[in-house]
Design an enzyme around this catalytic site. Structure first.
Site, PDB file in Angstrom:
ATOM      1  N   GLU D  59       0.809  -1.214   0.000  1.00  0.00           N
ATOM      2  CA  GLU D  59       0.000   0.000   0.000  1.00  0.00           C
ATOM      3  C   GLU D  59       0.847   1.272   0.000  1.00  0.00           C
ATOM      4  OE1 GLU D  59      -0.651  -2.680   1.814  1.00  0.00           O
ATOM      5  OE2 GLU D  59      -2.676  -3.275   1.206  1.00  0.00           O
ATOM      6  N   HIS D 128     -11.606  -4.442   9.621  1.00  0.00           N
ATOM      7  CA  HIS D 128     -12.099  -4.195   8.257  1.00  0.00           C
ATOM      8  C   HIS D 128     -13.325  -3.293   8.216  1.00  0.00           C
ATOM      9  CE1 HIS D 128      -9.353  -7.253   6.806  1.00  0.00           C
ATOM     10  NE2 HIS D 128      -9.839  -7.194   5.609  1.00  0.00           N
TER      11      HIS D 128
HETATM   12  C1  LIG Z   1      -2.762  -4.794   4.245  1.00  0.00           C
HETATM   13  C2  LIG Z   1      -3.843  -5.506   3.534  1.00  0.00           C
HETATM   14  N1  LIG Z   1      -4.022  -5.285   2.234  1.00  0.00           N
HETATM   15  C3  LIG Z   1      -4.993  -5.928   1.557  1.00  0.00           C
HETATM   16  C4  LIG Z   1      -5.816  -6.827   2.187  1.00  0.00           C
HETATM   17  C5  LIG Z   1      -6.920  -7.574   1.427  1.00  0.00           C
HETATM   18  N2  LIG Z   1      -6.550  -8.989   1.290  1.00  0.00           N
HETATM   19  C6  LIG Z   1      -6.968  -9.878   2.184  1.00  0.00           C
HETATM   20  S1  LIG Z   1      -6.310 -11.395   1.898  1.00  0.00           S
HETATM   21  C7  LIG Z   1      -5.461 -10.841   0.562  1.00  0.00           C
HETATM   22  C8  LIG Z   1      -4.581 -11.790  -0.200  1.00  0.00           C
HETATM   23  C9  LIG Z   1      -3.426 -12.278   0.620  1.00  0.00           C
HETATM   24  O1  LIG Z   1      -2.737 -13.292  -0.052  1.00  0.00           O
HETATM   25  P1  LIG Z   1      -1.682 -14.218   0.658  1.00  0.00           P
HETATM   26  O2  LIG Z   1      -0.842 -13.393   1.578  1.00  0.00           O
HETATM   27  O3  LIG Z   1      -0.969 -14.970  -0.399  1.00  0.00           O
HETATM   28  O4  LIG Z   1      -2.528 -15.213   1.574  1.00  0.00           O
HETATM   29  P2  LIG Z   1      -3.649 -16.255   1.116  1.00  0.00           P
HETATM   30  O5  LIG Z   1      -4.946 -15.522   1.139  1.00  0.00           O
HETATM   31  O6  LIG Z   1      -3.270 -16.764  -0.211  1.00  0.00           O
HETATM   32  O7  LIG Z   1      -3.623 -17.307   2.172  1.00  0.00           O
HETATM   33  C10 LIG Z   1      -5.719  -9.508   0.332  1.00  0.00           C
HETATM   34  C11 LIG Z   1      -5.171  -8.740  -0.785  1.00  0.00           C
HETATM   35  C12 LIG Z   1      -5.611  -7.003   3.566  1.00  0.00           C
HETATM   36  N3  LIG Z   1      -6.389  -7.801   4.279  1.00  0.00           N
HETATM   37  N4  LIG Z   1      -4.612  -6.352   4.210  1.00  0.00           N
END
Ligand SMILES: Cc1ncc(C[n+]2csc(CCOP(=O)(O)OP(=O)(O)O)c2C)c(N)n1
Ligand SMILES: Cc1ncc(C[n+]2csc(CCOP(=O)(O)OP(=O)(O)O)c2C)c(N)n1
Ligand SMILES: [Mg+2]
Ligand SMILES: [Mg+2]
Lengths: 323, 333, 333, 323
Positions: D59, D128
């Site tokens: 971000e 959230h």
């Molecule tokens: C700082 C932040 N940015 C964006 C999000 C929205 N978001 C939630 S899960 C996610 C994907 C995360 O992917 P990963 O770290 O690979 O974990 P996975 O969901 O694949 O287990 C996003 C973009 C968030 N929760 N926190």
């Protein structure tokens, strides 16, 4: 005993570290450099690098680590060099420190103390002169302190450490050199505001770096026969409404002073509370003296013009009295 | 630390060599004056001197073109000057006068110049890196063949902003030149106490970014290395990270008692002064006589005096104009 | 992707193998039920299923000790369950009932348990990493021989928080086990579109952190690798980074239409299902009969039913208690 | 033509991208995934991956890059998935975007538009569900918009892009599915508040996701014979004081509604302005309906209790009228 605000903070750190082995200080340049405002000077030699812990430039990381260490049973004092850099760590403060107890239904708590220098007045321009204590004071789960006297600088830290939940301490950078007599009675609580000057005509409500300016304004008003009361909030969250409202009910007029930008200032919040709860006790519209709504300029005359000053406070109080 | 001075023939002509020397001297003399003016309280706030590091800004900026973007830190007087801000506008800015590059709003840490694409002066450590990524992205999307050079200290590498910016620039193969001025200290914190991996190029390489490391006290080497990197970047190969190994001779800022460094270490580095070393080399190559050096120094001294006189004679911005340039539109409250 | 299933003898006894199988099955059946309950609107908000990745939580958490700290993400039902939260308290939490692990305040993304040192559930990507560093720092300062295991997805690696945390842990040689669940996607973003360097161990190694990479679909390999890493960390050698190569079979969350992945890719990974693979191996080794498997599955099914019944029978937290546990002290407004 | 708020935003994006090749959209999962709230669905196919640019989870980095791209002559629209994650990028917004023009004395400007989803109501719990538009609205140098209608969702983006300075747009997550008739007249300015319902007895001042609730409350009040006026602020910075004060002067009573935590809410700032400037026009104390001061809980009944609701607005208005 006369002591500077800086020394008072240092004494408080020393006392806390000596009394409880769980207490340690961490932050950028708190050790070898002695702290960017020299608060922790000498403590490295006394307590060693584990407990006076220099960190890399990683505000999000080390503030989060402080929160984690608190969860893990330590009593960290995290120094963020200035409030300006705390924005980089804000996510950890808002989304972790403030939430843990409530979100875990009381299973975990975060007894961390986060100190930071704040405010303007040193000609260090727009990126180094912010006052964001109003933002922090809006976050449930935090306690926010603003010591404005040497006594409070000396006494608040220990009380903050005794709190099982996160406490933020804002040290206005203009106060570090303030010298005052340390009073014999120890500061014993961090819940209430204080009447720093009793008066009956207009209530001047302020905190932190604006307290000396407000006291000066009260003196100036006194010379003109206007008897102002000065309230030092001390605790910015939770607000001590009782003291604020009692003063307003007595004086029937209030000017709120702080260094935030006017829009969204803590002053605005105080005014809202008064308008909600003491409306019928007021004889005049509320007023505030805050910073002008511009990034803080470097040039001295511009910076002075942008900040609250005794003359502006006097003018606001007099206008309210129709003088 | 390599303690010997660079010697031998130069990879460029005498005229250019003299220009490099003059620019280093301009920074040095201007900043010596700034320190003096700080003592006299003409300059206030934070003042971060670049003395000792001049070869980095001079050698690297001379490798760049007018179309390129420059993003710097709070230790940016030298960069601003070499990039083409007049010494007068810099000095007036430090005085807080309206003739300053930012009409006195910014001071020492916030010099800006649209004409030379000098995007400032940034007092948030690592704050300039994401901006540089964006400038490079804009250049690429607009089809401009420009390079964005972003300066930062080795202390900035610990910041998340460094990590995110390196990854974005590498992932998108953007024309960013990451110019790391490794002067070994971030305020009082030595590199070895801030990074688990002190080989900065190894860190940068983990983003699949090309890296270079060069003696930042040798202006010729700085120039050559930057030219090589700049060409690689300009040709669309993606970003490059350059470590300039250098040292600041003064304290971090005017507030710093400088108690965390060994005096011998400082002395050793002073033996390798960029001005001193380059002057000696030019003399050895018979490109410069002592007389010529003194004449150059006198010329630079006069420029400094003019800048001070200009700043002294400047006006204060009227207080009514406090909110000028806050927004293009009407007052925003 | 290695498409073959792990075969051959196991490095541990049958009892333990059956426990691993049972835990994987518990996660699977619990989450299948959650998906159903989400359809029935019993569970609301965000729900991130771990189906397909079970071997990672099961194999790694079984390598850890009660004294260790666990920090997880929003995809943490499995970790919570294996760590020792009752399925009932998890289910009640997802229902939003006061019998839930957080009295219904947290829901799916915020499971906590002080007893088992399960520090949650964190819905900010990479938000748990600095916390883990701090927990490890506390453990070291208190002289405890604990390890802090921090789970996060490969998407988190792009965040500044990852960088700052890795550096701090490595610089201070803290006992952190960085457990990266590389399921190749962060919502709809494939790893190759988020990292310039897709070899995650190479990234981690740039902090001078020891690394391991293991097939996350093979619970035995996960267990062995984690044991090795855990021992290294516990002995005071500093942090370790483990990449668990895995895959989620379901969409990112219940809101995700899952249009960014190739169906064949999903099918291929399903061939290597952790449950399926381990069951086959146990059968091949004659440690498990089909009958035994069905009995185990029935036992797990009954646990799920009990958990649902428990959640259904639960109470709603009274609205008067909204601010309960905000602060230890009196109401803070 | 009937259209959803989401579609209106998408249409606005499409129009802006078609009209000006300098405009592009960047953010997490705006492309292949289609946007976490499906706002940009389909746009990747239409405009390609350069202009519908997926970013890694960074971000601070990509918001800063958006600011840099604006400085470099582009017109970026940066989508931050939700306001919660914007805390990670706050430093770039405060210390770069908002300052550049002033600090460079007008040499540089940052024509970036930053969009984010905000607010609670979907049971996605404390990390959230934030509303931080009050913080952003306190920063000089920014314009802050809160479209609450399909018309505004459709019209504000283009106007924001035409602004040479940074503009933030808050899209309340509960509004995306709102369906309304698109009006024939295009939204033509982003400077003023709107009277969404004319009335004479009490002024209900709100914005964004609280507008539908406030309109519902006004209906309920009407059934009880109380004629409420509803003001939709639309622009949270700079505030349209004229419209606010005119309504308050007419109705002589005001309730301010928003989803921020009460302390430090934007509602508080509005009340402060009224208390400063329309004190003598008031017949009753000011009141506000905000979120309870707790991290937002997951359970539906708790979340509902923590948020402003029509019934609470009705109660506040009636209390003010002594009913
Ligand atoms: C700082 C932040 N940015 C964006 C999000 C929205 N978001 C939630 S899960 C996610 C994907 C995360 O992917 P990963 O770290 O690979 O974990 P996975 O969901 O694949 O287990 C996003 C973009 C968030 N929760 N926190
Ligand atoms: C985000 C942030 N944190 C802390 C500071 C305070 N600070 C200013 S300069 C500095 C040291 C930076 O060191 P380095 O990056 O090596 O640059 P150098 O000063 O050596 O040129 C620090 C800690 C800051 N300005 N910004
Ligand atoms: Mg340095
Ligand atoms: Mg993933």
């Amino acid at each position: 005993m006369k002591m500077s605000y800086r020394e008072a903070l240092r004494e408080a750190l020393r006392e806390a570290m000596s009394a409880d082995s769980r207490v340690f200080l961490m932050g950028e340049d708190v050790g070898r450099y002695g702290g960017s405002y020299a608060v922790s000077k000498g403590l490295l030699d006394e307590f060693g690098p584990d407990r006076i812990r220099d960190t890399p430039l990683s505000e999000l990381g080390f503030v989060g680590a402080g929160i984690g260490a608190a969860l893990g049973g330590m009593r960290p004092i995290v120094e963020v060099m200035t409030v300006n850099f705390s924005l980089l760590a804000l996510d950890q403060i808002v989304n972790t420190a403030a939430l843990y107890r409530h979100m875990s239904a009381g299973q975990f708590s975060v007894p961390v103390v986060i100190r930071m220098a704040s405010g303007a007045g040193r000609q260090i321009a727009a990126q180094h002169s912010h006052s964001f204590e109003n933002w922090y004071a809006s976050i449930p789960g935090l306690t926010v302190l603003a010591p404005a006297t040497v006594d409070d600088a000396r006494g608040m830290l220990g009380l903050a450490l005794a709190d099982p939940d996160p406490v933020l301490i804002f040290e206005h950078a203009q106060l570090y050199n303030l010298e005052e007599e340390l009073s014999a009675d120890k500061v014993s609580e961090i819940r209430s505001a204080r009447v720093r000057r009793a008066g009956s005509t207009v209530s001047l409500i302020t905190y932190g770096g604006s307290l000396p300016k407000t006291m000066a304004a009260a003196e100036m008003l006194a010379e003109e026969g206007i008897d102002a009361e000065v309230i030092d909030l001390r605790v910015l969250r939770p607000l001590d409404e009782a003291t604020i409202l009692a003063s307003v009910r007595k004086c029937r007029r209030a000017v709120v002073i702080d260094e935030c930008w006017r829009s969204g200032s803590l002053a605005g919040e105080i005014m809202a509370r008064i308008a909600e709860q003491a409306f019928y006790d007021l004889d005049a519209p509320l007023a505030r003296v805050c910073s002008e709504e511009v990034p803080m300029p470097y040039a001295r005359h511009l910076e002075e013009a942008a900040l609250p000053q005794p003359a502006k406070i006097v003018a606001a109080a007099k206008a309210m009295l129709g003088k | 630390m390599n303690t010997s001075l660079a010697t031998g023939p130069l990879p460029f002509a005498r005229d250019f060599a003299l220009q490099l020397l003059e620019d280093m001297l301009r920074i040095r003399r201007m900043e010596e004056k700034c320190a003096e003016l700080y003592g006299a309280q003409k300059i206030r706030g934070f003042l971060h001197l670049y003395i000792g590091e001049e070869a980095v800004a001079v050698g690297s900026l001379h490798a760049l073109r007018p179309v390129d973007n420059i993003v710097a830190t709070y230790r940016e007087h030298g960069h601003a000057l070499v990039r083409g801000l007049s010494m007068q506008s810099i000095m007036a800015e430090m005085y807080g006068k309206r003739e300053g590059s930012s009409r006195g709003r910014g001071g020492s840490m916030h010099l800006f110049d649209a004409r030379t694409r000098f995007f400032g002066g940034n007092a948030i450590v690592a704050g300039g890196l994401p901006i540089a990524v964006g400038l490079a992205l804009a250049a690429r999307m607009r089809g401009e063949a420009s390079v964005t050079a972003c300066y930062f200290g080795e202390g900035a590498i610990a910041e998340g902003a460094f990590h995110e910016s390196m990854n974005l620039a590498a992932l998108w193969r953007l024309p960013v030149l990451f110019c790391c001025e490794n002067n070994l200290y971030a305020m009082g914190t030595a590199l070895s106490r801030s990074e688990s991996q002190t080989d900065l190029c190894a860190k940068a390489a983990s983003y699949k970014v090309r890296t270079e490391s060069v003696d930042g006290q040798d202006v010729a080497a700085v120039y050559e290395t930057t030219c090589r990197a700049e060409q690689y970047v300009r040709e669309g190969n993606g970003p490059c990270f350059i470590e300039y190994r250098t040292y600041r001779y003064r304290a971090h800022s005017m507030f710093d008692p400088d108690l965390y460094r060994d005096k011998r270490e400082i002395e050793q580095w002073k033996q390798r002064g960029p001005l001193h070393g380059f002057t000696a080399r030019l003399k050895q190559l018979e490109m410069l006589s002592e007389e010529e050096f003194l004449a150059l120094d006198a010329k630079v001294g006069a420029e400094v005096e003019r800048a001070v006189a200009f700043a002294e004679a400047g006006d204060w911005e009227p207080i009514e104009d406090l909110a000028l340039d806050l927004c293009a539109r009407e007052a925003n409250k």
